[in-house]
Design a protein around this motif. Structure first.
Motif, PDB file in Angstrom:
ATOM      1  N   ASP A  72       0.807  -1.215   0.000  1.00  0.00           N
ATOM      2  CA  ASP A  72       0.000   0.000   0.000  1.00  0.00           C
ATOM      3  C   ASP A  72       0.844   1.270   0.000  1.00  0.00           C
ATOM      4  OD1 ASP A  72      -2.614   1.058  -0.221  1.00  0.00           O
ATOM      5  OD2 ASP A  72      -2.659   1.556   1.907  1.00  0.00           O
ATOM      6  N   VAL A  73       2.076   1.161  -0.456  1.00  0.00           N
ATOM      7  CA  VAL A  73       2.939   2.336  -0.515  1.00  0.00           C
ATOM      8  C   VAL A  73       4.118   2.055  -1.450  1.00  0.00           C
ATOM      9  CG1 VAL A  73       4.340   1.640   1.480  1.00  0.00           C
ATOM     10  CG2 VAL A  73       4.140   4.069   0.900  1.00  0.00           C
ATOM     11  N   CYS A  74       4.525   3.089  -2.192  1.00  0.00           N
ATOM     12  CA  CYS A  74       5.741   2.975  -3.003  1.00  0.00           C
ATOM     13  C   CYS A  74       6.561   4.261  -2.906  1.00  0.00           C
ATOM     14  CB  CYS A  74       5.409   2.634  -4.456  1.00  0.00           C
ATOM     15  SG  CYS A  74       4.425   3.864  -5.321  1.00  0.00           S
ATOM     16  N   ASP A  75       6.264   5.060  -1.892  1.00  0.00           N
ATOM     17  CA  ASP A  75       6.919   6.345  -1.696  1.00  0.00           C
ATOM     18  C   ASP A  75       7.756   6.291  -0.413  1.00  0.00           C
ATOM     19  OD1 ASP A  75       7.600   9.013  -1.127  1.00  0.00           O
ATOM     20  OD2 ASP A  75       5.675   9.774  -1.852  1.00  0.00           O
ATOM     21  N   ALA A  76       9.060   6.448  -0.539  1.00  0.00           N
ATOM     22  CA  ALA A  76       9.968   6.367   0.615  1.00  0.00           C
ATOM     23  C   ALA A  76       9.637   7.411   1.678  1.00  0.00           C
ATOM     24  CB  ALA A  76      11.412   6.519   0.157  1.00  0.00           C
ATOM     25  N   ARG A  77       9.038   8.514   1.278  1.00  0.00           N
ATOM     26  CA  ARG A  77       8.708   9.565   2.248  1.00  0.00           C
ATOM     27  C   ARG A  77       7.599   9.135   3.201  1.00  0.00           C
ATOM     28  NH1 ARG A  77       7.609  13.889  -2.313  1.00  0.00           N
ATOM     29  NH2 ARG A  77       6.468  12.037  -2.915  1.00  0.00           N
ATOM     30  N   ARG A  78       6.917   8.020   2.898  1.00  0.00           N
ATOM     31  CA  ARG A  78       5.770   7.589   3.708  1.00  0.00           C
ATOM     32  C   ARG A  78       6.057   6.336   4.535  1.00  0.00           C
ATOM     33  NH1 ARG A  78       0.583   6.743   0.805  1.00  0.00           N
ATOM     34  NH2 ARG A  78      -0.248   7.181   2.864  1.00  0.00           N
ATOM     35  N   ILE A  79       7.302   5.856   4.566  1.00  0.00           N
ATOM     36  CA  ILE A  79       7.580   4.602   5.271  1.00  0.00           C
ATOM     37  C   ILE A  79       8.479   4.784   6.497  1.00  0.00           C
ATOM     38  CG2 ILE A  79       7.070   3.106   3.320  1.00  0.00           C
ATOM     39  CD1 ILE A  79      10.076   2.895   2.762  1.00  0.00           C
ATOM     40  N   ASP A  89      21.661  -0.580  -1.206  1.00  0.00           N
ATOM     41  CA  ASP A  89      21.917  -1.445  -2.360  1.00  0.00           C
ATOM     42  C   ASP A  89      21.808  -2.928  -2.029  1.00  0.00           C
ATOM     43  OD1 ASP A  89      22.369   0.714  -4.055  1.00  0.00           O
ATOM     44  OD2 ASP A  89      24.530   0.731  -3.658  1.00  0.00           O
ATOM     45  N   ASP A  90      22.011  -3.289  -0.771  1.00  0.00           N
ATOM     46  CA  ASP A  90      21.988  -4.701  -0.391  1.00  0.00           C
ATOM     47  C   ASP A  90      20.593  -5.188   0.026  1.00  0.00           C
ATOM     48  OD1 ASP A  90      22.014  -3.161   1.964  1.00  0.00           O
ATOM     49  OD2 ASP A  90      22.986  -4.770   3.110  1.00  0.00           O
ATOM     50  N   VAL A  91      19.570  -4.360  -0.199  1.00  0.00           N
ATOM     51  CA  VAL A  91      18.202  -4.722   0.169  1.00  0.00           C
ATOM     52  C   VAL A  91      17.375  -4.935  -1.097  1.00  0.00           C
ATOM     53  CG1 VAL A  91      16.082  -3.916   1.287  1.00  0.00           C
ATOM     54  CG2 VAL A  91      18.302  -3.523   2.375  1.00  0.00           C
ATOM     55  N   GLU A  92      16.731  -6.091  -1.160  1.00  0.00           N
ATOM     56  CA  GLU A  92      15.822  -6.403  -2.264  1.00  0.00           C
ATOM     57  C   GLU A  92      14.449  -5.837  -1.908  1.00  0.00           C
ATOM     58  OE1 GLU A  92      13.889 -10.373  -4.212  1.00  0.00           O
ATOM     59  OE2 GLU A  92      15.994 -10.463  -3.617  1.00  0.00           O
ATOM     60  N   LEU A  93      13.885  -5.056  -2.808  1.00  0.00           N
ATOM     61  CA  LEU A  93      12.626  -4.373  -2.565  1.00  0.00           C
ATOM     62  C   LEU A  93      11.506  -5.017  -3.372  1.00  0.00           C
ATOM     63  CD1 LEU A  93      11.586  -1.885  -0.997  1.00  0.00           C
ATOM     64  CD2 LEU A  93      12.125  -0.516  -3.008  1.00  0.00           C
ATOM     65  N   HIS A  94      10.394  -5.352  -2.687  1.00  0.00           N
ATOM     66  CA  HIS A  94       9.195  -5.883  -3.334  1.00  0.00           C
ATOM     67  C   HIS A  94       8.061  -4.919  -3.002  1.00  0.00           C
ATOM     68  CE1 HIS A  94      10.635 -10.339  -3.593  1.00  0.00           C
ATOM     69  NE2 HIS A  94      11.637  -9.481  -3.790  1.00  0.00           N
ATOM     70  N   ILE A  95       7.308  -4.508  -4.019  1.00  0.00           N
ATOM     71  CA  ILE A  95       6.276  -3.483  -3.840  1.00  0.00           C
ATOM     72  C   ILE A  95       4.926  -3.983  -4.346  1.00  0.00           C
ATOM     73  CG2 ILE A  95       5.556  -1.133  -4.428  1.00  0.00           C
ATOM     74  CD1 ILE A  95       8.568  -0.524  -4.930  1.00  0.00           C
ATOM     75  N   TYR A  96       3.911  -3.815  -3.492  1.00  0.00           N
ATOM     76  CA  TYR A  96       2.521  -4.136  -3.823  1.00  0.00           C
ATOM     77  C   TYR A  96       1.712  -2.885  -3.481  1.00  0.00           C
ATOM     78  CZ  TYR A  96       4.358  -8.877  -3.622  1.00  0.00           C
ATOM     79  OH  TYR A  96       5.117 -10.007  -3.838  1.00  0.00           O
ATOM     80  N   GLY A 108      11.225  -1.637  -7.330  1.00  0.00           N
ATOM     81  CA  GLY A 108      11.682  -2.855  -6.706  1.00  0.00           C
ATOM     82  C   GLY A 108      11.998  -3.957  -7.686  1.00  0.00           C
ATOM     83  N   ALA A 109      12.604  -5.007  -7.161  1.00  0.00           N
ATOM     84  CA  ALA A 109      12.883  -6.202  -7.953  1.00  0.00           C
ATOM     85  C   ALA A 109      11.583  -6.882  -8.336  1.00  0.00           C
ATOM     86  CB  ALA A 109      13.776  -7.154  -7.153  1.00  0.00           C
ATOM     87  N   VAL A 110      10.579  -6.759  -7.455  1.00  0.00           N
ATOM     88  CA  VAL A 110       9.235  -7.268  -7.711  1.00  0.00           C
ATOM     89  C   VAL A 110       8.290  -6.093  -7.529  1.00  0.00           C
ATOM     90  CG1 VAL A 110       7.403  -8.797  -6.864  1.00  0.00           C
ATOM     91  CG2 VAL A 110       9.783  -9.603  -6.924  1.00  0.00           C
ATOM     92  N   GLU A 111       7.435  -5.861  -8.513  1.00  0.00           N
ATOM     93  CA  GLU A 111       6.455  -4.774  -8.431  1.00  0.00           C
ATOM     94  C   GLU A 111       5.104  -5.265  -8.913  1.00  0.00           C
ATOM     95  OE1 GLU A 111       7.629  -1.267 -10.566  1.00  0.00           O
ATOM     96  OE2 GLU A 111       9.415  -0.954  -9.348  1.00  0.00           O
ATOM     97  N   HIS A 112       4.114  -5.113  -8.068  1.00  0.00           N
ATOM     98  CA  HIS A 112       2.720  -5.360  -8.435  1.00  0.00           C
ATOM     99  C   HIS A 112       1.980  -4.072  -8.099  1.00  0.00           C
ATOM    100  CE1 HIS A 112       2.975  -9.693  -9.216  1.00  0.00           C
ATOM    101  NE2 HIS A 112       3.894  -9.686  -8.271  1.00  0.00           N
ATOM    102  N   ILE A 113       1.897  -3.194  -9.087  1.00  0.00           N
ATOM    103  CA  ILE A 113       1.257  -1.898  -8.910  1.00  0.00           C
ATOM    104  C   ILE A 113       0.133  -1.817  -9.938  1.00  0.00           C
ATOM    105  CG2 ILE A 113       1.568   0.602  -8.928  1.00  0.00           C
ATOM    106  CD1 ILE A 113       4.548   0.053  -8.217  1.00  0.00           C
ATOM    107  N   GLU A 114      -1.093  -1.781  -9.428  1.00  0.00           N
ATOM    108  CA  GLU A 114      -2.263  -1.815 -10.307  1.00  0.00           C
ATOM    109  C   GLU A 114      -3.281  -0.771  -9.873  1.00  0.00           C
ATOM    110  OE1 GLU A 114      -3.901  -5.787 -10.511  1.00  0.00           O
ATOM    111  OE2 GLU A 114      -1.924  -6.657 -10.192  1.00  0.00           O
ATOM    112  N   PRO A 115      -3.974  -0.154 -10.834  1.00  0.00           N
ATOM    113  CA  PRO A 115      -4.981   0.860 -10.495  1.00  0.00           C
ATOM    114  C   PRO A 115      -6.310   0.208 -10.091  1.00  0.00           C
ATOM    115  CG  PRO A 115      -4.833   0.634 -12.867  1.00  0.00           C
ATOM    116  CD  PRO A 115      -3.780  -0.282 -12.272  1.00  0.00           C
ATOM    117  N   VAL A 116      -6.322  -0.366  -8.892  1.00  0.00           N
ATOM    118  CA  VAL A 116      -7.522  -1.001  -8.347  1.00  0.00           C
ATOM    119  C   VAL A 116      -7.920  -0.272  -7.067  1.00  0.00           C
ATOM    120  CG1 VAL A 116      -7.085  -3.259  -9.398  1.00  0.00           C
ATOM    121  CG2 VAL A 116      -6.120  -2.743  -7.147  1.00  0.00           C
ATOM    122  N   GLY A 117      -9.038  -0.632  -6.496  1.00  0.00           N
ATOM    123  CA  GLY A 117      -9.567   0.077  -5.338  1.00  0.00           C
ATOM    124  C   GLY A 117      -8.790  -0.070  -4.052  1.00  0.00           C
TER     125      GLY A 117
END
Length: 158
Positions: A72-79, A89-96, A108-117
């Motif tokens: 529920d976030v992909c903005d570093a300013r919000r985490i 660099d040594d951290v693998e990032l996965h984003i949903y 991220g290395a894995v990204e699931h970003i979709e315009p859903v509710g």
């Protein structure tokens, strides 16, 4: 160490997506990066979520994180404190996430970003694709997230 986290001032979509992400990453720790919205905070105080073993940021050695799973976030300013972790660099990032990507968004290395509710919707789609059946507790938490982020299932757009 794998960490599943979300944005500061977390809501029910964050909770539902974090619980769902735990099924995809069973060894990951669940950590809120900061406070929660009042309704979620009250719910957590009165519920049986102790079974999910949420950790506090201060109880996690951030230097040991090697995979950061953001929901529920992909903005570093919000985490909150996880922003520094996400930039390493040594951290693998996965984003949903279901929020639009902009020039400030993390990648991220894995990204699931979709315009859903709701981000929980993305997680539910992944469950269906992978044949994962949520437990009744997981389904309830996921539904709470979907219900809240879609205006009681009434919004006709994101």
């Amino acid at each position: 160490m794998d960490i599943i986290t979300t944005h500061v001032n977390a809501d029910f979509d964050c909770l539902g997506a974090m619980i769902a992400a735990r099924r995809l990453y069973p060894d990951a720790a669940l950590v809120f990066p900061g406070g929660q919205e009042r309704s979620l905070r009250d719910f957590l105080l009165q519920s049986t979520l102790y079974a999910y073993d949420f950790k506090r940021v201060k109880d996690v050695d951030l230097q040991t994180v090697n995979r950061l799973i953001l929901v529920d976030v992909c903005d570093a300013r919000r985490i909150g404190p996880f922003a520094e972790v996400a930039e390493r660099d040594d951290v693998e990032l996965h984003i949903y996430d279901h929020h639009p990507v902009d020039g400030e968004s993390l990648h991220g290395a894995v990204e699931h970003i979709e315009p859903v509710g709701a981000t929980t919707t993305i997680m539910a789609h992944l469950f269906m694709e992978r044949g994962i059946v949520p437990t009744s507790d997981e389904a309830t938490m996921m539904m709470l997230g979907l219900y809240e982020d879609t205006g009681n299932l009434l919004f006709n757009s994101i």
